[in-house]
Design an enzyme around this catalytic site. Structure first.
Site, PDB file in Angstrom:
ATOM      1  N   ASN A  10       0.881  -1.175   0.000  1.00 38.72           N
ATOM      2  CA  ASN A  10       0.000   0.000   0.000  1.00 38.72           C
ATOM      3  C   ASN A  10       0.915   1.220   0.000  1.00 38.72           C
ATOM      4  O   ASN A  10       1.521   1.541   1.012  1.00 38.72           O
ATOM      5  CB  ASN A  10      -0.891  -0.043   1.253  1.00 38.72           C
ATOM      6  N   TRP A  11       0.991   1.865  -1.151  1.00 41.29           N
ATOM      7  CA  TRP A  11       1.944   2.981  -1.283  1.00 41.29           C
ATOM      8  C   TRP A  11       1.469   4.264  -0.607  1.00 41.29           C
ATOM      9  O   TRP A  11       2.229   5.210  -0.479  1.00 41.29           O
ATOM     10  CB  TRP A  11       2.193   3.277  -2.768  1.00 41.29           C
ATOM     11  N   LYS A  12       0.188   4.315  -0.249  1.00 37.05           N
ATOM     12  CA  LYS A  12      -0.373   5.543   0.334  1.00 37.05           C
ATOM     13  C   LYS A  12      -0.105   6.732  -0.605  1.00 37.05           C
ATOM     14  O   LYS A  12      -0.095   6.549  -1.822  1.00 37.05           O
ATOM     15  CB  LYS A  12       0.181   5.759   1.739  1.00 37.05           C
ATOM     16  N   HIS A  95      -9.451   1.566   5.084  1.00 36.45           N
ATOM     17  CA  HIS A  95      -8.139   1.662   5.742  1.00 36.45           C
ATOM     18  C   HIS A  95      -8.279   2.583   6.965  1.00 36.45           C
ATOM     19  O   HIS A  95      -9.027   3.567   6.922  1.00 36.45           O
ATOM     20  CB  HIS A  95      -7.104   2.215   4.761  1.00 36.45           C
ATOM     21  N   GLU A  97      -6.541   4.881   8.076  1.00 39.01           N
ATOM     22  CA  GLU A  97      -6.278   6.307   7.803  1.00 39.01           C
ATOM     23  C   GLU A  97      -7.519   6.966   7.199  1.00 39.01           C
ATOM     24  O   GLU A  97      -7.825   8.117   7.496  1.00 39.01           O
ATOM     25  CB  GLU A  97      -5.048   6.445   6.893  1.00 39.01           C
ATOM     26  N   GLU A 167      -5.480  -4.857  10.705  1.00 40.21           N
ATOM     27  CA  GLU A 167      -4.406  -3.901  10.957  1.00 40.21           C
ATOM     28  C   GLU A 167      -4.667  -3.166  12.272  1.00 40.21           C
ATOM     29  O   GLU A 167      -5.430  -2.184  12.300  1.00 40.21           O
ATOM     30  CB  GLU A 167      -4.335  -2.877   9.833  1.00 40.21           C
ATOM     31  N   GLY A 173       2.478   2.212  10.940  1.00 42.92           N
ATOM     32  CA  GLY A 173       3.452   3.295  10.798  1.00 42.92           C
ATOM     33  C   GLY A 173       4.153   3.663  12.095  1.00 42.92           C
ATOM     34  O   GLY A 173       4.822   4.697  12.178  1.00 42.92           O
ATOM     35  N   SER A 213       3.315  -2.172  10.449  1.00 35.09           N
ATOM     36  CA  SER A 213       4.764  -2.243  10.684  1.00 35.09           C
ATOM     37  C   SER A 213       5.378  -3.587  10.274  1.00 35.09           C
ATOM     38  O   SER A 213       6.267  -4.102  10.946  1.00 35.09           O
ATOM     39  CB  SER A 213       5.095  -1.923  12.145  1.00 35.09           C
ATOM     40  N   GLY A 234       2.786  -1.203   4.288  1.00 34.20           N
ATOM     41  CA  GLY A 234       2.824   0.215   3.949  1.00 34.20           C
ATOM     42  C   GLY A 234       4.256   0.654   3.662  1.00 34.20           C
ATOM     43  O   GLY A 234       4.792   0.417   2.572  1.00 34.20           O
ATOM     44  N   GLY A 235       4.874   1.266   4.649  1.00 32.07           N
ATOM     45  CA  GLY A 235       6.207   1.849   4.497  1.00 32.07           C
ATOM     46  C   GLY A 235       7.227   0.943   3.815  1.00 32.07           C
ATOM     47  O   GLY A 235       7.966   1.386   2.926  1.00 32.07           O
TER      48      GLY A 235
HETATM   49  P1  PGA Z   1       2.849   0.287   7.690  1.00 26.07           P
HETATM   50  O1  PGA Z   1       1.380   0.534   7.110  1.00 26.07           O
HETATM   51  O2  PGA Z   1       3.335  -1.012   7.112  1.00 26.07           O
HETATM   52  O3  PGA Z   1       3.647   1.460   7.245  1.00 26.07           O
HETATM   53  O4  PGA Z   1       2.703   0.204   9.200  1.00 26.07           O
HETATM   54  C1  PGA Z   1       0.484  -0.517   6.923  1.00 26.07           C
HETATM   55  C2  PGA Z   1      -0.786  -0.018   6.314  1.00 26.07           C
HETATM   56  O5  PGA Z   1      -1.209   1.112   6.657  1.00 26.07           O
HETATM   57  O6  PGA Z   1      -1.413  -0.684   5.481  1.00 26.07           O
END
Ligand code: PGA
Length: 249
Positions: A10-12, A95, A97, A167, A173, A213, A234-235
């Site tokens: 997930n590149w956000k 998600h 966020e 999640e 994050g 994470s 994500g990251g």
């Molecule tokens: P993260 O994000 O791996 O950076 O913790 C995961 C996500 O939000 O899908």
């Protein structure tokens, strides 16, 4: 029946069109022979170019969000048929966020999931408890409610084909991931809720990912667990190097 392992990035809000194309070009030969399914949720603007770059490869391109409406006066929103035409084969819904920063509730997520299903795309439906809920012993109650409300009115056949991403909000994050045992317990619980409501066949088929994470050095611990069928990253999906380490283990 064995469930597939689905590793999704997930590149956000990262990567331009050019950066997406470069990344995908580099990733294609590296994933050629891997057993896991490899998904990338890219920004709307990079959907078409990413889908074209990934054509004929193992990489499945999808969107990170979609409007709950089919069309209309919704400035700045993007509809499901637009996303599909641009080449998305799956869409992330709910998600944390989006839930937190853009005030999406379970009812909104439910309408989005229904739009995604109507267009024949796959959804990755995210659920997760806050630190407060976890520490107060309410994690299961919160997750049960999110599952039942976000997936309300969806048939068992569609449940069987979707992906659920567990999640925990406190792990996204933050560098603070759940332990593999804790994630397994929680995901087994979620599968149980699905079985109760939609039957054991759908529960056995639905792919449940862990996210929060995930890094190259912890990914394999999660994947060893029987109810963890994949990862939402994500990251660590932003660089080909760390994403391929996670995929290859
Ligand atoms: P993260 O994000 O791996 O950076 O913790 C995961 C996500 O939000 O899908």
């Amino acid at each position: 029946m064995a469930r597939p392992t689905v590793i999704a990035g997930n590149w956000k809000m990262f990567k331009t069109i050019a950066e997406s194309q470069e990344y995908i070009k580099e990733l294609i030969p590296l994933v050629k022979d891997v057993k896991s399914l490899v998904y990338l949720a890219v920004p709307f603007t990079a959907l078409r170019a990413s889908a074209e770059a990934a054509k004929g490869s193992k990489i499945v391109i999808g969107a990170q969000n979609v409007s709950e409406h089919a069309e209309g006066a919704f400035t700045g929103e993007v509809a499901i048929d637009m996303v599909k035409e641009a080449g998305a084969r799956f869409v992330i819904a709910g998600h944390s966020e989006r839930r937190k920063l853009f005030h999406e509730d379970d009812a909104t997520v439910n309408r989005k999931v229904k739009k995604i299903i109507e267009q024949g795309l796959q959804s990755i439906v995210c659920i997760g408890e806050s630190l407060e809920a976890r520490e107060g012993g309410q994690a299961e109650q919160v997750l049960r409610q999110q599952l039942l409300r976000s997936l309300e009115g969806i048939s068992r056949n569609h449940i069987a084909e979707m992906i659920i991403a567990y999640e925990p909000i406190w792990a996204i994050g933050t560098g603070k991931h759940a332990s593999a045992a804790q994630a397994e317990d929680t995901q087994k619980f979620c599968r149980g809720v699905i079985a109760e409501k939609w039957g054991s066949e759908a529960a056995e088929k639905v792919v449940i990912q862990y996210g929060g994470s995930v890094k190259p050095d912890n990914a394999q611990e999660f994947l060893k667990e029987p109810d963890i069928d994949g990862l939402l990253v994500g990251g660590a999906s932003l660089s080909v190097q760390s994403f391929i380490e996670i995929i290859k283990g």
